[in-house]
Each structure stands twice: as C-alpha cells, then as structure tokens.
Motif scaffolding. Structure first.
Motif, mmCIF file in Angstrom:
data_model
loop_
_atom_site.group_PDB
_atom_site.id
_atom_site.type_symbol
_atom_site.label_atom_id
_atom_site.label_comp_id
_atom_site.label_asym_id
_atom_site.label_seq_id
_atom_site.Cartn_x
_atom_site.Cartn_y
_atom_site.Cartn_z
ATOM 1 N N GLY A 24 0.601 -1.265 -0.025
ATOM 2 C CA GLY A 24 0.124 -0.108 0.000
ATOM 3 C C GLY A 24 0.966 1.294 0.110
ATOM 4 N N GLU A 25 2.121 1.263 -0.273
ATOM 5 C CA GLU A 25 3.121 2.297 -0.229
ATOM 6 C C GLU A 25 3.343 2.898 -1.789
ATOM 7 N N ILE A 26 3.354 4.255 -1.671
ATOM 8 C CA ILE A 26 3.791 4.828 -2.972
ATOM 9 C C ILE A 26 5.567 5.089 -2.787
ATOM 10 N N HIS A 27 6.350 4.470 -3.509
ATOM 11 C CA HIS A 27 7.694 4.828 -3.277
ATOM 12 C C HIS A 27 8.384 5.224 -4.287
ATOM 13 N N GLU A 198 5.750 16.606 -7.927
ATOM 14 C CA GLU A 198 4.786 15.437 -7.865
ATOM 15 C C GLU A 198 5.257 14.464 -7.184
ATOM 16 N N VAL A 199 6.569 14.255 -6.730
ATOM 17 C CA VAL A 199 7.254 13.181 -6.045
ATOM 18 C C VAL A 199 6.808 13.459 -4.517
ATOM 19 N N MET A 200 7.203 14.822 -4.084
ATOM 20 C CA MET A 200 6.740 15.202 -2.952
ATOM 21 C C MET A 200 5.251 15.299 -2.681
ATOM 22 N N ARG A 201 4.387 15.455 -3.451
ATOM 23 C CA ARG A 201 2.982 15.439 -3.314
ATOM 24 C C ARG A 201 2.302 14.071 -2.961
ATOM 25 N N VAL A 202 2.848 12.863 -3.642
ATOM 26 C CA VAL A 202 2.173 11.592 -3.563
ATOM 27 C C VAL A 202 3.097 10.545 -3.063
ATOM 28 N N ALA A 203 4.155 10.715 -2.870
ATOM 29 C CA ALA A 203 5.285 9.547 -2.482
ATOM 30 C C ALA A 203 5.095 9.414 -0.740
ATOM 31 N N ASP A 204 5.299 8.196 -0.489
ATOM 32 C CA ASP A 204 5.259 8.079 1.023
ATOM 33 C C ASP A 204 6.953 7.936 1.497
ATOM 34 N N ARG A 205 7.495 7.153 0.745
ATOM 35 C CA ARG A 205 9.197 7.320 1.033
ATOM 36 C C ARG A 205 9.862 7.755 -0.385
ATOM 37 N N ILE A 206 11.093 7.921 -0.221
ATOM 38 C CA ILE A 206 11.749 8.314 -1.389
ATOM 39 C C ILE A 206 13.274 7.425 -1.352
#
Length: 503
Positions: A24-27, A198-206
C-alpha cells in the motif's frame, strides 16, 4: 531487493543497491539520468533475468527469481514504461487483454471482454467506450489504459517510469490522484520521476540513487525539501537551478515570422496557427508558452521546412530579407535548426551510434565526393562528447542505449554542429533530471553569448522565466501576449496563456 549489482561488460550499472517497498506504499525513486533507476526496475521486472545480476529479490516473502517479464507478471509485478506499449489500431479493450484474452478454444468471448474492460476503465476513471481505438485518444488517456491493463493482471506492485512526462497539468493531476487511490486500496507503487513537486505530493518514501548506488531512503515529511533530494541526486548543492546569464549585447532581429497561418494537415478548414507574428534577436533567448494545443510546436515545425500542416499565409524574414523554408534542407540552408520535443522518434535514429547522430544534419562537412570520412566524423563527435559531457564509453556507442539526458545532448550536438543562426528548442529538458537540465541551460546560455538566436518552447513556466529574455504566450493558435523577463512570473504568464486572443 538486497545488494543488487548489475554489470554490462566492464561497466557497473548498479552496485549493492537496496530497495524495500511496503504494502500500500507509493515509493519514489529519484536520481540523475544514468543513475541506474530504469536498470533496477528491469532487474525487478525480469527484463534482466535472474542469474544476470548479483543479489536477491524477495517478493511477498518468497524468492523472486524471475526469468522474464511474464514470470514477474505471474507473481503480481507490473511495469509501465515511459514509451507506452499499446497498439494504436486496436481498441482499448483489445489492448487491455492483448496476450491475456478472454477466450476458449481459440475463440474470444467479446461480451466478457467488453464487460471486464468497462469495469477496469471505471476503476481508473476513464470514461471512454472500450471499443474506441487507441489512436483516437490522447496520451493521458493512454496512460490510464496501461494502468487498466496492469490491473487486469491482478498486480500487487505497479512500477511507473516517468508516468507524467508527456502529460499536461490536468492529466498529470488525474493520474497522480488515481495512483494515490490505488495505494489506498493496498496496491504498492514504485514511481520513477524527475518532477520533484509531484514526488513530494504523492510519495510516502523516497529512495535516491546516484552513480548506480543507494544514497538514502527516507520518509516524505514536512522537513524534507526538494533541495535535499537534489543534493542527494547530484552530489552538490543546486540552490540556483539556472546558471547565471552573464551580460552580452542583444543585437538586431535575426528571424521574424509575420502573420503566419497554418491549417491542420487533415482538417484544412481548421487553423492551428492563426496570424502569429514573433521575432528573435541576435544573442537573445525567446520563450513560447502555452497550454496543450496552443500551437507552439505546430508553429515551429511549420516554419522548419513545413514539417507540419498546410501553410495558409505569412512570411519569414532572416536579417531583414524574406526567405523561403519550404523544405527541411532549405530551412537548414538558411541557418535555422529545430530540435524536436520527441527525440526518440524524430530527433534520433536510436540504432545509429553517437558519431553518426552528431553529424547527420551536416554530412557534407565530414564528406568528400559523397563519401563520409569516418575518422573526421569520429574526431568531431569526440569533441562534442567531451564538450557536452555525454556519458558514453565511446562515440561508437548506440544512441538507443543512452539515458534520456545524454540522448538530448546528442540531439543538441547535431544541431550545434550544423552551426545555425537560429536554434528552435522544443521541450529541451523534457524527461531529464535536474543535473542534466542545468548543463543544457548552460549550453543555451553559451550559444546566446556567441550571438545565436534561441527560441525555447517549454511547458515548465519556471524554466522559461529562468532562461528567457522575452516570452510570447499562445492560446488556441493565436498570440495572446509578450512579456519581458523583468515582468515575467508564473501568474502573469498563466493569465496570458488562459485569455482569448482578443481580450
């Protein structure tokens, strides 16, 4: 993924890379072009099969020893590449189930196919008839078809490589909202993207990669800034995203386009460019801003050898003298060059090597009596490889194997070698990372300081503001404004881009 190492001959593309993705993560995976992001995903999806790399993959608690992409799909991994893998002449439904048809005894059950396709389209929020041909829908909707196709295979992990690179703002928002919704339903997602906002908006981790190695993995939280991510990607501070312009004189008008009108190539009653007049001076960088369908690319291509549409009216002047640009060779002969927004299809032959790609628009310069001097061609290409910082083992490397940023540098090298007076750059930094962008901005500034006239078409307003001396705005094929650098802001440009031509 644990301690993944991947080599191509003597070149190490990945070195002891680690990646963990949760249910369930957006990575998000961030890194410069050539950092190893796509290579890592090709390992995960079985494109580079088990045994061709070192390290191990554990998926759903089991060893992930995928021998090919079908093997990874059977385990629940789906990958959507930047270049969409859809068949234009087939319908949406046919594309969704291509290779995975609802069939018995070799006969397709079309009722079941259409019903299931409609269910998937509803899930991804695409309100198209399943029988609509792919060629009749836009790129944003095609991305949704690709996701529906992946969902039809019951994926547990969805990999998206630059999913919004070719999309406008509205389509990008819709796609990102869909990804967030799928993650909320338990789907794990990996996103490769250069669009840090966009990354900062949707991601849980980077996870940040640099030179084939893991730099760090961290939560997206209020304390994390884009500057921190950029520093991890490029190994240095880039507080100023644009190199200083320096001071050089701006001269007389080099190119003037007056009352230029172009009709659609299929519907010759429809104007896509309507009486536009613009100019660019020697040593000046001029921007073209507009929303999707504003006519920016159509204007540039029609001036460059009538590469688009049917000319209706208008004139082109070079140094005050009217010229004709009816063919591409004629345009090049008058010192005009056009670097396309689609480098993979129109800018490069991906099967050619770097040397041939650099000289392709100016073969007479490295030829004698129509015979190419390969030694001279190699010397020229080697000079550009060093000057443009093209990362490749040699100039005989195939352009199709280069990263996007390095391919773009090859395209620029080709047109710089042609020594044009006017260089039109259409989306010159699309799909490339911040480090490569900075290098291309530096090249543009250098060309302007040499007295070249530059026209930049970009969908990124901060890019136009950071680069250009003047910016023209277009809407629905008409010129709606001209903004000086000192007066340019995103709000001002958007105001002009949204207004009608007579308001």
């Amino acid at each position: 993924m644990r301690d993944i190492t991947k080599r191509f001959g003597n070149v190490t593309a990945l070195r002891d890379v680690n990646l963990t993705v949760r249910h369930g993560e957006i990575h998000a995976i961030c890194g410069e072009n050539g950092a190893g992001k796509s290579t890592l995903m090709k390992v995960l999806s079985g494109i580079y099969p088990h045994g061709s790399y070192q390290g191990e993959i554990v998926f759903d608690g089991q060893p992930g020893e995928f021998k090919d992409i079908r093997s990874s799909e059977r385990h629940g991994i789906g990958i959507i590449h930047q270049e969409l893998a859809l068949v234009p002449v087939l319908s949406i439904a046919e594309n969704i189930f291509l290779g995975n048809e609802h069939a018995a005894g070799g006969i397709i059950n079309w009722h079941e196919t259409m019903t299931h396709a409609q269910t998937l389209l509803d899930r991804v929020g695409l309100g198209e008839n399943p029988q609509t041909r792919i060629s009749d829908i836009g790129v944003g909707k095609q991305q949704l078809v690709e996701i529906a196709k992946a969902l039809s295979k019951k994926v547990k992990l969805l990999i998206l490589d630059e999913p919004t690179a070719a999309l406008n703002d509205e389509d990008s928002r819709h796609l990102l909202d869909l990804i967030v919704g799928l993650a909320a339903q338990g789907l794990a997602c990996i996103i490769i993207s250069h669009k840090l906002n966009e990354v900062m908006r949707v991601a849980d981790r980077i996870t940040i990669l640099r030179d084939g190695q893991t730099i760090e993995t961290r939560l997206v939280e209020p304390g994390l800034t884009e500057e921190h991510i950029i520093r991890g990607m490029v190994g240095r501070d880039m507080s100023d995203r644009f190199p200083p312009r320096g001071t050089h004189p701006i001269g007389d008008v080099t190119l003037a386009i007056e009352d230029w009108t172009v009709f659609h190539p299929l519907d010759q009653q429809r104007k896509v460019v309507d009486r536009i007049s613009i100019n660019v001076r020697r040593g000046e960088v001029v921007g073209l801003a507009g929303l999707m369908g504003a006519g920016r690319t159509e204007l540039a291509m029609s001036v460059f050898g009538r590469s688009y549409g049917k000319k209706g009216a208008g004139s082109v002047f070079k140094d005050g003298i009217e010229i004709h640009t009816r063919t591409v060779p004629e345009a090049i002969g008058h010192g005009i060059a056009y670097a396309t927004e689609d480098r993979k299809h129109y800018g490069l032959n991906l099967m050619d090597d770097i040397a041939r790609s650099v000289t392709l628009a100016s073969l007479p310069k490295v030829s004698r009596a129509t015979v190419i001097n390969e030694h001279e061609e190699t010397v020229v290409a080697e000079r550009f490889r060093k000057d443009m910082h093209i990362k490749a083992p040699s100039v005989r490397a195939t352009t199709g194997n280069l990263s996007g940023g390095n391919q773009q540098k090859v395209v620029l090298s080709k047109w710089i070698f042609a020594d044009p007076d006017v260089l039109i750059l259409d989306e010159p930094t699309r799909g490339i990372d911040v480090g490569a962008k900075y290098e291309i901005y530096t090249i543009i500034n250098s060309l302007a300081s040499q007295g070249k006239s530059i026209i930049v078409i970009s969908s990124e307003l901060p890019e136009l503001i950071g680069l250009c001396d003047r910016i023209y705005t277009l809407n629905e094929g008409r010129l709606t404004g001209e903004v000086a650098r000192a007066d340019a802001s995103q709000e001002t440009l958007m105001h002009h881009m949204m207004k009608g031509p007579n308001t």
